[in-house]
Design a protein around this motif. Sequence first.
Motif, PDB file in Angstrom:
ATOM      1  N   GLY A 144       4.727  10.004   1.334  1.00  0.00           N
ATOM      2  CA  GLY A 144       3.857  11.021   0.752  1.00  0.00           C
ATOM      3  C   GLY A 144       2.612  11.160   1.610  1.00  0.00           C
ATOM      4  N   ILE A 145       1.444  10.877   1.038  1.00  0.00           N
ATOM      5  CA  ILE A 145       0.193  10.954   1.783  1.00  0.00           C
ATOM      6  C   ILE A 145      -0.591   9.669   1.565  1.00  0.00           C
ATOM      7  N   ALA A 202       6.894  11.899  -2.550  1.00  0.00           N
ATOM      8  CA  ALA A 202       7.941  11.284  -1.727  1.00  0.00           C
ATOM      9  C   ALA A 202       9.188  10.958  -2.547  1.00  0.00           C
ATOM     10  N   ASN A 203       8.990  10.438  -3.760  1.00  0.00           N
ATOM     11  CA  ASN A 203      10.158  10.056  -4.559  1.00  0.00           C
ATOM     12  C   ASN A 203      11.032  11.258  -4.891  1.00  0.00           C
ATOM     13  N   HIS A 212       7.724  13.255   6.278  1.00  0.00           N
ATOM     14  CA  HIS A 212       6.370  12.994   5.789  1.00  0.00           C
ATOM     15  C   HIS A 212       6.012  14.121   4.830  1.00  0.00           C
ATOM     16  N   GLY A 213       6.019  13.822   3.553  1.00  0.00           N
ATOM     17  CA  GLY A 213       5.910  14.887   2.550  1.00  0.00           C
ATOM     18  C   GLY A 213       4.490  15.237   2.176  1.00  0.00           C
ATOM     19  N   ILE A 214       4.308  15.567   0.930  1.00  0.00           N
ATOM     20  CA  ILE A 214       2.975  15.878   0.408  1.00  0.00           C
ATOM     21  C   ILE A 214       2.607  14.831  -0.627  1.00  0.00           C
ATOM     22  N   VAL A 223      11.560   4.972   0.596  1.00  0.00           N
ATOM     23  CA  VAL A 223      10.318   5.667   0.241  1.00  0.00           C
ATOM     24  C   VAL A 223       9.170   4.731   0.578  1.00  0.00           C
ATOM     25  N   ILE A 224       8.270   5.221   1.411  1.00  0.00           N
ATOM     26  CA  ILE A 224       7.095   4.432   1.778  1.00  0.00           C
ATOM     27  C   ILE A 224       5.896   5.075   1.084  1.00  0.00           C
TER      28      ILE A 224
END
Lengths: 613, 332
Positions: free
Chosen positions: B52-53, B75-76, B69-71, B93-94
């Motif tokens: 995510g961020i 991420a999940n 690399h999401g928002i 998922v990090i």
Amino acid sequence: MSTEVIRQDDVTIRFAGDSGDGMQLTGTQFTDTTAKVGNDLATFPDFPSEIRAPAGTRAGVSGYQVHFSSSDIYTPGDAPDVLVAMNPAALIINYKDIKPGGIILVNTGSFQANDLKKAQLDSNPLEDDTLSGYRVIEEDINQRTIEALEGTELSKKDVLRCKNFYTLGMMYWLFHRPIDPTLDWLEEKFKSKPQLIDANCRALKAGYNHGELLRLFQGRYEVPKVTDAPAGTYRNIMGNQSVAIGLVAGAHLAGLKPFLGSYPITPATDILQHMSVLKNYDVITCQMEDEIAGICTAIGASYAGHLGITTTSGPGLALKSEAVGLACITELPLVIVDVQRAGPSTGLPTKVEQADLLQAVFGRNSEAPVPVLACSCPADGFDCAVEACRIATEFMTPVILLSDNYIANGAEPWLLPKMEDLKEFKVEFTTDPEGYWPYRRKENLARDWAKPGTPGMQHRIGGLEKDAATGAVSHDPENHQFMVETRLQKVLNVADTIPTPEYFGPENPDLLVVGWGSPYGAIRAATEAMQADGASLGRIQLRHIYPLPHGLEEIFASAKRILIPEMNMGQLARLLTSEMPQFKFESFHKVKGKPFMAPELKTRFAEILEEMA
Amino acid sequence: MSDVQQLKPKDFKSNQEVRWCPGCGDYSIIAAVQKTLAQSGVAKENVVMVSGIGCSSRFPYYMDTYGFHGIHGRANAIATGIKTANPDLQVWVITGDGDGLSIGGNHMIHSLRRNVDLKVVLFNNEIYGLTKGQYSPTSPRGLKTKTTPYGSVDAPFNPVQLALGAGATFVARTLDVRPKHLQAVLKAASEHKGAAFVEVWQNCVIFNDGAFKGWTEKAVRDELTIDLEPGQPMIYGKDKDKGLKAVNWRLERTTADDAGIWDPDHECPAAAFAMAQLDNDPEMPRPMGIFRRVSNPTLDALVHEQIDSVTEKRGPGELKDLIYTPDCWEVG
């Protein structure tokens, strides 16, 4: 003695009753049967947002209008010829819309003192002069249904629930419709409940025979089938259904499996429900925890090589907007369907408006251009959904498809496309690591698509700006400007792949009407009627809202004045004004939660033409 | 890619320069993930890292796997889409305590509830690092940060209890300063089929340095933490002389001889909850290791099983049948 049969070419019926009276079901059954008879038709369901508002109140009234004809029609009708009113509340809020001299069938079984009180009526409208000027037919449908079902083991409450089928039977008799399609439907619907099949079938038949026996009506009406309709295969379709089918078809034409991540929201939920049934078409549907998760799973699925889709309405699109930007910067295909409803915030969730246009075109942070298209009627949902899938995959971009409540729940006959006319647009995934980088582009500027699981193509994409040449994270000022311009140009390139809208009307018209979305039917009905009377009036309908198709300048330049009727405060007019400031776009707006009617458009068009005379 | 060639941890490093602060706990975590992947024999092209961020969320850029690399917080959800679309991929998922438990809390609990086969690594440093030092949903009461200059008055989440409550089928805790423990836990998570939630105590040297020092420093570690070993007695202490046993639904201290056996594989999560509850008792050691490890069907597998069974029953859908249904009619 047989009853007189009166030929009529065009009929509009409005069924109105309490939310619990089953009026939507009655209307859809009448519609399906009418489609099978071969009439052209258009429908307009109108129901409250409460599932069951207090019974008998005005707030709880649910209506379903069906317009059917022996010729081509484009709207669900203006003033209905017939009103079926199941209770006082349904009568009082609907009777004024009925054509003078029209038929009003009233269920007097629900006109007791208490029913009148719930409808906030001091006197019984059947006993004063409220309904003078209409042909009122009074019948105690409650009692007739109880009699018809004598001897049944059902409770009285359940017996009374069959009264809508009794009513439907009466309407089938009055308008010469066969009852078999509904009998078949009941058999299928209540397969496991034979008691209910029996009761509803008996009620339906009793209502039908009643017309003949009790001679309530002066005659029966026959609406002959359409004889000049284009040849082909037809199917009765609602807008949400055609969009659902179109999305699955579009994914197949792209050679991809569709993945729908969604969250229930009125009036878009049906698309999720329809697609959930289609599992044997390799459709994955995930009802997620919220709107944001809906679009984010779809983005994840697209990254993994599926065609990601998310369906919503205006408030949901607002929640998704950050993620639309993510799909924009990662340049992944994604189809977003916004079935528009009325009002900001929750507004009028079961009513119609087309006020999300500017949200769709501009509603994101920073520069995040997204192609936007809009369907114009229930059957058009299919073509537009396929087109959205084509643009999304050919240009590696999110696409927003705008529908609205009127299209979503309206029904009409759909001339099915010939299978050979459905052109494939197969996606080719990149599999050769030689010279690959994530933002390597094709001629139309779409980036190459490599999916996880492909050896040697490991790459990282995400919300941070990337270097055009390497795909690595980049904060370089020149690169950012280049990427912003490239993403915009890519979306503008869509215009090279879409047709100029067809113009219908005389050369150099005094007035050009530009339509988009669901006012299409009313605009077409109004302009065609006035053109027949020689009015200097033309029209076009825009399917592609952004980018705009080429060739509009010539069409606009040919007209003296340009008018845009839309169910918002002039959003397309504003967009066109900014795109083409050399023209003056006049707006005719309506935001009542109700669709345009052809007569009100005619009045406005005539006013403008008179001003010009 | 060659299947026979044994990959090394460095094969999982991308060509990108790692830009975490010197001394950040993240370095130890990425090294452990790279080792775990190398040892597991998974092909690089079948691994997807989703984030995510936050500071931790730069992780995918540093891995030579697929990465997204999401928002913030999502991420999940993105990972759920990837894994459900293609269950053959190994999806990680990090995330961090802000990303995964605050803005992304909803997606976290629902992905765990659905038992999506994801490896969720939550870097917990009890602070917002990337936005430069505001309190997070795991910051202890009283913590002074830029947005809590007089001390935080928020009650913190216990990430392990949250994951247990959401129905995660694998829940563990480890820490950045014990690389071997970290790697063993990540290995167990990667081998688990289902939603695996791993809380990693990770030190932020800049904005919350030493947050876990009171438990992790060599001098106190053995007395103030306990390693949970499945099937082994619950013992701790420098001399391995202390133990825990369950009494009246609670864990109490006892001698090593009297210690109970730790069983994370039991269907009932009560023991895991009780174990996580020790965090609230300053007299008790904080548990590290596997709290829960049970087997349940995964969402991604169920989705495809359902598609297969419907397809078998109704036959594979043909485009023509989708459009031309039995209720259509001919004109002309």
